[in-house]
Design a protein around this motif. Sequence first.
Motif, PDB file in Angstrom:
ATOM      1  N   VAL A  40      49.927  44.333 -40.417  1.00 27.78           N
ATOM      2  CA  VAL A  40      50.448  43.090 -41.105  1.00 27.78           C
ATOM      3  C   VAL A  40      51.809  43.549 -41.885  1.00 27.78           C
ATOM      4  CG1 VAL A  40      48.375  41.854 -41.635  1.00 27.78           C
ATOM      5  CG2 VAL A  40      48.934  43.632 -43.040  1.00 27.78           C
ATOM      6  N   TYR A  41      52.654  42.528 -42.304  1.00 27.44           N
ATOM      7  CA  TYR A  41      53.859  43.279 -43.062  1.00 27.44           C
ATOM      8  C   TYR A  41      53.965  42.778 -44.406  1.00 27.44           C
ATOM      9  CZ  TYR A  41      55.215  43.331 -38.110  1.00 27.44           C
ATOM     10  OH  TYR A  41      55.238  43.690 -36.755  1.00 27.44           O
ATOM     11  N   ASP A  42      54.414  43.342 -45.400  1.00 31.05           N
ATOM     12  CA  ASP A  42      54.506  42.900 -46.714  1.00 31.05           C
ATOM     13  C   ASP A  42      55.364  41.431 -46.655  1.00 31.05           C
ATOM     14  OD1 ASP A  42      53.176  44.906 -47.562  1.00 31.05           O
ATOM     15  OD2 ASP A  42      54.767  46.348 -47.905  1.00 31.05           O
ATOM     16  N   SER A  43      56.343  41.325 -45.730  1.00 34.87           N
ATOM     17  CA  SER A  43      57.181  40.091 -45.957  1.00 34.87           C
ATOM     18  C   SER A  43      57.613  39.716 -44.603  1.00 34.87           C
ATOM     19  CB  SER A  43      58.323  40.583 -47.060  1.00 34.87           C
ATOM     20  OG  SER A  43      59.061  41.291 -46.452  1.00 34.87           O
ATOM     21  N   ALA A  44      58.111  38.350 -44.524  1.00 39.53           N
ATOM     22  CA  ALA A  44      58.817  37.929 -43.294  1.00 39.53           C
ATOM     23  C   ALA A  44      60.132  38.913 -43.011  1.00 39.53           C
ATOM     24  CB  ALA A  44      59.180  36.635 -43.301  1.00 39.53           C
ATOM     25  N   GLN A  46      60.481  42.239 -43.813  1.00 42.56           N
ATOM     26  CA  GLN A  46      60.112  43.348 -43.366  1.00 42.56           C
ATOM     27  C   GLN A  46      59.658  43.269 -41.777  1.00 42.56           C
ATOM     28  OE1 GLN A  46      56.212  44.809 -44.248  1.00 42.56           O
ATOM     29  NE2 GLN A  46      57.100  47.160 -44.402  1.00 42.56           N
ATOM     30  N   ALA A  47      58.873  41.845 -41.368  1.00 44.95           N
ATOM     31  CA  ALA A  47      59.010  41.938 -39.998  1.00 44.95           C
ATOM     32  C   ALA A  47      59.906  41.736 -39.340  1.00 44.95           C
ATOM     33  CB  ALA A  47      57.855  40.537 -39.837  1.00 44.95           C
ATOM     34  N   GLU A  48      60.991  41.002 -39.583  1.00 42.66           N
ATOM     35  CA  GLU A  48      62.120  40.616 -38.874  1.00 42.66           C
ATOM     36  C   GLU A  48      63.023  42.392 -38.804  1.00 42.66           C
ATOM     37  OE1 GLU A  48      66.388  38.361 -39.259  1.00 42.66           O
ATOM     38  OE2 GLU A  48      65.374  38.960 -41.119  1.00 42.66           O
ATOM     39  N   ALA A  49      62.963  43.034 -39.802  1.00 46.44           N
ATOM     40  CA  ALA A  49      63.854  44.262 -39.938  1.00 46.44           C
ATOM     41  C   ALA A  49      62.704  45.229 -38.995  1.00 46.44           C
ATOM     42  CB  ALA A  49      63.819  44.888 -41.186  1.00 46.44           C
ATOM     43  N   THR A  50      61.572  45.034 -38.977  1.00 47.97           N
ATOM     44  CA  THR A  50      60.879  45.934 -37.771  1.00 47.97           C
ATOM     45  C   THR A  50      61.159  45.615 -36.574  1.00 47.97           C
ATOM     46  OG1 THR A  50      58.913  46.111 -39.476  1.00 47.97           O
ATOM     47  CG2 THR A  50      58.615  46.627 -37.017  1.00 47.97           C
ATOM     48  N   PHE A  51      61.223  44.246 -36.148  1.00 44.33           N
ATOM     49  CA  PHE A  51      61.644  44.067 -34.841  1.00 44.33           C
ATOM     50  C   PHE A  51      63.077  44.315 -34.621  1.00 44.33           C
ATOM     51  CE2 PHE A  51      57.545  42.299 -34.560  1.00 44.33           C
ATOM     52  CZ  PHE A  51      57.275  41.881 -33.443  1.00 44.33           C
ATOM     53  N   GLN A  56      61.086  51.352 -40.011  1.00 44.94           N
ATOM     54  CA  GLN A  56      59.810  51.932 -39.202  1.00 44.94           C
ATOM     55  C   GLN A  56      58.380  51.279 -39.610  1.00 44.94           C
ATOM     56  OE1 GLN A  56      59.911  54.093 -36.560  1.00 44.94           O
ATOM     57  NE2 GLN A  56      62.291  53.400 -36.669  1.00 44.94           N
ATOM     58  N   HIS A  57      57.800  50.473 -39.147  1.00 46.87           N
ATOM     59  CA  HIS A  57      56.628  50.162 -39.499  1.00 46.87           C
ATOM     60  C   HIS A  57      55.882  49.725 -37.943  1.00 46.87           C
ATOM     61  CE1 HIS A  57      54.054  47.574 -42.134  1.00 46.87           C
ATOM     62  NE2 HIS A  57      53.774  46.890 -41.041  1.00 46.87           N
ATOM     63  N   TYR A  58      54.565  49.883 -38.054  1.00 43.17           N
ATOM     64  CA  TYR A  58      53.588  49.662 -36.931  1.00 43.17           C
ATOM     65  C   TYR A  58      53.584  47.825 -36.402  1.00 43.17           C
ATOM     66  CZ  TYR A  58      52.061  54.405 -36.483  1.00 43.17           C
ATOM     67  OH  TYR A  58      52.382  55.748 -36.163  1.00 43.17           O
ATOM     68  N   GLN A  59      53.714  47.690 -35.318  1.00 43.17           N
ATOM     69  CA  GLN A  59      53.610  46.136 -35.058  1.00 43.17           C
ATOM     70  C   GLN A  59      52.520  45.828 -34.305  1.00 43.17           C
ATOM     71  OE1 GLN A  59      57.522  45.304 -32.744  1.00 43.17           O
ATOM     72  NE2 GLN A  59      58.393  47.317 -33.330  1.00 43.17           N
ATOM     73  N   TYR A  60      52.182  46.644 -33.121  1.00 42.59           N
ATOM     74  CA  TYR A  60      51.276  46.024 -32.393  1.00 42.59           C
ATOM     75  C   TYR A  60      50.824  47.334 -31.573  1.00 42.59           C
ATOM     76  CZ  TYR A  60      48.778  42.823 -29.048  1.00 42.59           C
ATOM     77  OH  TYR A  60      47.977  42.006 -28.369  1.00 42.59           O
ATOM     78  N   SER A  61      49.227  47.347 -31.262  1.00 41.79           N
ATOM     79  CA  SER A  61      49.027  48.568 -30.837  1.00 41.79           C
ATOM     80  C   SER A  61      49.273  48.737 -29.001  1.00 41.79           C
ATOM     81  CB  SER A  61      47.375  48.739 -30.825  1.00 41.79           C
ATOM     82  OG  SER A  61      47.308  49.037 -32.247  1.00 41.79           O
ATOM     83  N   ARG A  62      49.656  47.613 -28.621  1.00 39.80           N
ATOM     84  CA  ARG A  62      50.386  47.890 -27.128  1.00 39.80           C
ATOM     85  C   ARG A  62      51.517  48.747 -27.432  1.00 39.80           C
ATOM     86  NH1 ARG A  62      54.120  44.904 -24.811  1.00 39.80           N
ATOM     87  NH2 ARG A  62      53.590  42.965 -26.151  1.00 39.80           N
ATOM     88  N   ILE A  63      52.232  48.510 -28.423  1.00 39.44           N
ATOM     89  CA  ILE A  63      53.466  49.392 -28.562  1.00 39.44           C
ATOM     90  C   ILE A  63      53.397  50.577 -29.270  1.00 39.44           C
ATOM     91  CG2 ILE A  63      55.776  49.079 -29.913  1.00 39.44           C
ATOM     92  CD1 ILE A  63      55.539  45.997 -29.731  1.00 39.44           C
ATOM     93  N   SER A  64      52.682  50.788 -30.400  1.00 41.60           N
ATOM     94  CA  SER A  64      52.262  51.935 -30.957  1.00 41.60           C
ATOM     95  C   SER A  64      51.123  52.041 -32.105  1.00 41.60           C
ATOM     96  CB  SER A  64      53.346  52.439 -31.802  1.00 41.60           C
ATOM     97  OG  SER A  64      54.049  51.730 -32.899  1.00 41.60           O
ATOM     98  N   ASN A  65      50.656  52.950 -32.120  1.00 45.23           N
ATOM     99  CA  ASN A  65      49.232  53.048 -32.984  1.00 45.23           C
ATOM    100  C   ASN A  65      49.240  54.264 -33.877  1.00 45.23           C
ATOM    101  OD1 ASN A  65      46.121  53.885 -33.046  1.00 45.23           O
ATOM    102  ND2 ASN A  65      46.050  51.677 -33.299  1.00 45.23           N
TER     103      ASN A  65
END
Length: 400
Positions: A40-44, A46-51, A56-65
């Motif tokens: 999860v992200y602290d904010s929308a 942060q999610a945009e900046a991650t993508f 640097q923030h984990y997104q999905y375990s298919r990508i990284s964990n």
Amino acid sequence: MTENSTPSEWRAATRLLHAGEERTPYGETSEALFLTSGFVYDSAEQAEATFLGDVQHYQYSRISNPTVTALERRLANLEGAEDCVTTSTGMGAVSSALLAQVRAGERVVASRALFGSCHWIVAELLPRYGVETVFVDGADLSAWAEALSKPTSAVLLESPSNPMLDILDIRAVCDLAHRAGAIVVVDNVFATPLYQKPLELGADVVVYSCTKHIDGQGRTLGGAVLGRKEWLDDVLRPFVRNTGNTLSPFNAWVMLKSLETLSLRVNAMTANAGKVADFLASAPQILRVFYPGRADHPQHELAMKQMSAGSTLVAFEVAGGKEGAFAFMDALKLISISNNLGDARSLVTHPATTTHHKIGPEERARLGITDGVIRFSVGLEDAEDLIDDLRRGLSAVAAR
């Protein structure tokens, strides 16, 4: 989370326990298992900046964990590589390394002595996508020079090879390959990261089936690709994350635990392998023994130049062809019949009817894989118990 730096003077056994340690605020002694599909992200924002890659923030375990990352860091540290990408299986590592690199109209040159599934990728799969593939006798540098006289995208080789333990001159092949513009992918499973460092010999990419010695206890599947960070980031990672060839966090956690005993297991298995090879070489029912650590191996001098020990695999040929080999294997009580290798338990397989049966009799003959050849993955049992069991097999051959 806090990361522990790795002192450069640490030796392999210490690195296997402590390299790249990363603890959560709870201060656990054993690495945490992040068994989660998403984050999860602290904010929308942060999610945009991650993508976008801005943070640097984990997104999905298919990508990284985080658990998978911990394993990748430790493997890279052990190998002496800039970075590592893990995959769901060892064949996932080999196929991803090649498919991410090559394009239609390009060339791949490979050693003829490959594991059966690796041989299939080069002989069958890559040509379907318009890739020219060429096999060479791995020990023949003139054959490499001829094959690499044209521009080439990738080179694939094993040393020691599966199952006959052929030793290839990695540095010489790399020099030829680089002149042709190729990256060199070395399958280092048989040598293990403890006994051979292909990157130091000029290779660009090293691949492992982590199922083998790295787990080494018959529990999990996994693979690893190691090399330069730029190549992994630009070429391999987009392929792996978009095709879904991803290692599970649970398997990564199991392998982190396995790495803690890798040097203990592999060194003990190698000591056993040397004793077993010497015993088999003295048996009249055995026509040939192949073990890189023995002086009678055809490429022993080269093996000891590239490797620090003979490792855990022994190949040998039983008198009487397939019938003799089957009689030998069926008489064993302690050693199991299995096509796996690098396990704590000793395992034998008959390559001509299992791991290499699909490459056909003509190709097997070129590789020296006769119907009497047995591949022996030597385990952690007492060496004398293993030798006693081998005597049972030899007695069955003599009684035929």
